[in-house]
Design an enzyme around this catalytic site. Sequence first.
Site, PDB file in Angstrom:
ATOM      1  CB  VAL A 133      -9.499   7.392  -1.007  1.00  0.00           C
ATOM      2  CG1 VAL A 133      -9.847   7.220   0.466  1.00  0.00           C
ATOM      3  CG2 VAL A 133      -9.982   6.188  -1.808  1.00  0.00           C
TER       4      VAL A 133
ATOM      5  CE1 TYR B 141       0.547   7.896  -6.811  1.00  0.00           C
ATOM      6  CE2 TYR B 141      -1.088   8.102  -8.553  1.00  0.00           C
ATOM      7  CZ  TYR B 141      -0.739   7.687  -7.275  1.00  0.00           C
ATOM      8  OH  TYR B 141      -1.672   7.065  -6.475  1.00  0.00           O
TER       9      TYR B 141
ATOM     10  CB  THR C 186      -5.974   9.707   2.254  1.00  0.00           C
ATOM     11  OG1 THR C 186      -5.488   9.921   0.912  1.00  0.00           O
ATOM     12  CG2 THR C 186      -6.834   8.450   2.292  1.00  0.00           C
TER      13      THR C 186
ATOM     14  CG  PHE D 142      -0.133  14.038  -7.417  1.00  0.00           C
ATOM     15  CD1 PHE D 142      -0.428  12.968  -8.256  1.00  0.00           C
ATOM     16  CD2 PHE D 142      -0.147  13.822  -6.050  1.00  0.00           C
ATOM     17  CE1 PHE D 142      -0.744  11.712  -7.734  1.00  0.00           C
ATOM     18  CE2 PHE D 142      -0.462  12.573  -5.521  1.00  0.00           C
ATOM     19  CZ  PHE D 142      -0.751  11.511  -6.375  1.00  0.00           C
TER      20      PHE D 142
ATOM     21  CB  VAL E 248       6.009   5.986 -15.205  1.00  0.00           C
ATOM     22  CG1 VAL E 248       7.087   4.927 -15.416  1.00  0.00           C
ATOM     23  CG2 VAL E 248       5.737   6.724 -16.511  1.00  0.00           C
TER      24      VAL E 248
ATOM     25  CG  ASN F  10      -1.512   1.365   1.489  1.00  0.00           C
ATOM     26  OD1 ASN F  10      -2.478   1.769   0.858  1.00  0.00           O
ATOM     27  ND2 ASN F  10      -0.908   2.118   2.425  1.00  0.00           N
TER      28      ASN F  10
END
Length: 245
Positions: free
Chosen positions: A200, A167, A202, A105, A169, A98
């Site tokens: 989500v 992110y 977070t 970004f 790739v 995870n």
Amino acid sequence: MSGQSDGGVALVTGANRGIGREVARQLAQRGYEVLLSARDGEQAAAAARELADGIGAEGGAGPRVRPLTLDVADPDSIAAAAERVRADPGRLDVLVNNAGIGSDFGVAGVAPDFDAIQRALDTNFFGAYRVTIALLELLRASEHPRIVNVSSGMGGVAEMGGWSPGYRVSKAAMNAMTRILSTELKDDGFLVNSACPGFVNTDMGGPMGAQKPVEDGAAGIVWLATLPDDGPTGGFFRDGKAVAF
Ligand SMILES: NC(=O)c1ccc[n+]([C@@H]2O[C@H](COP(=O)([O-])OP(=O)(O)OC[C@H]3O[C@@H](n4cnc5c(N)ncnc54)[C@H](OP(=O)(O)O)[C@@H]3O)[C@@H](O)[C@H]2O)c1
């Protein structure tokens, strides 16, 4: 979404907060002994204590959440953590890769930050891959080995758009790892799948406007972690439904 729950041992990476923490909580609630890992050992210990207390308060039997220090971007930390798991509890049935970072970004693919791309690959791809290989022999000894790679729709090549190249790739490479390992481990009873949790709320998704509750994002991951023996392998799923690689 139903699946098996045999009270085995599950390890979740990056489980001190966010989706990983909620996956750890849901697995513990289902009767798994959970190795709650985080790169900061104190944060792992605090989160493990809080989850065990919370589950105990709901009437569960004893603490089922144990902390483990594991920085997935550090091969020495991975080796040390694997050694500790081999020593105690000496068993592993479920691995949830995870831990992840979004280092670029919104950065344009035509103006890449190569250092940020390297960092994304080190954690999201090499980290998950190295952790998996370090724990593979323990998983082989399980009767129901499960590996869930927490990927992202942003890593799906079929519908890939622009921006955030590191992110994207790193998650596409993670998905390739899912396909490679699921193929090679199929005859050994492993079920290896990628999961997209959705968008989500977070520390990662919240600032970008994500509304999906962490409980719902974690549920699809827990489903893959607890699949029955005739469940899918080599797939990519969001909320229990197949999505394009
Ligand atoms: N949120 C979303 O909308 C969304 C969407 C698609 C996919 N995902 C994926 O879901 C996973 C969890 O995301 P999240 O939303 O829960 O993010 P988050 O709240 O930012 O949590 C990320 C977790 O990863 C850990 N981590 C980062 N680098 C690590 C390392 N080197 N070693 C060990 N742990 C490390 C963090 O630990 P520290 O506290 O030590 O930093 C933290 O526990 C990620 O793989 C992410 O890419 C999230």
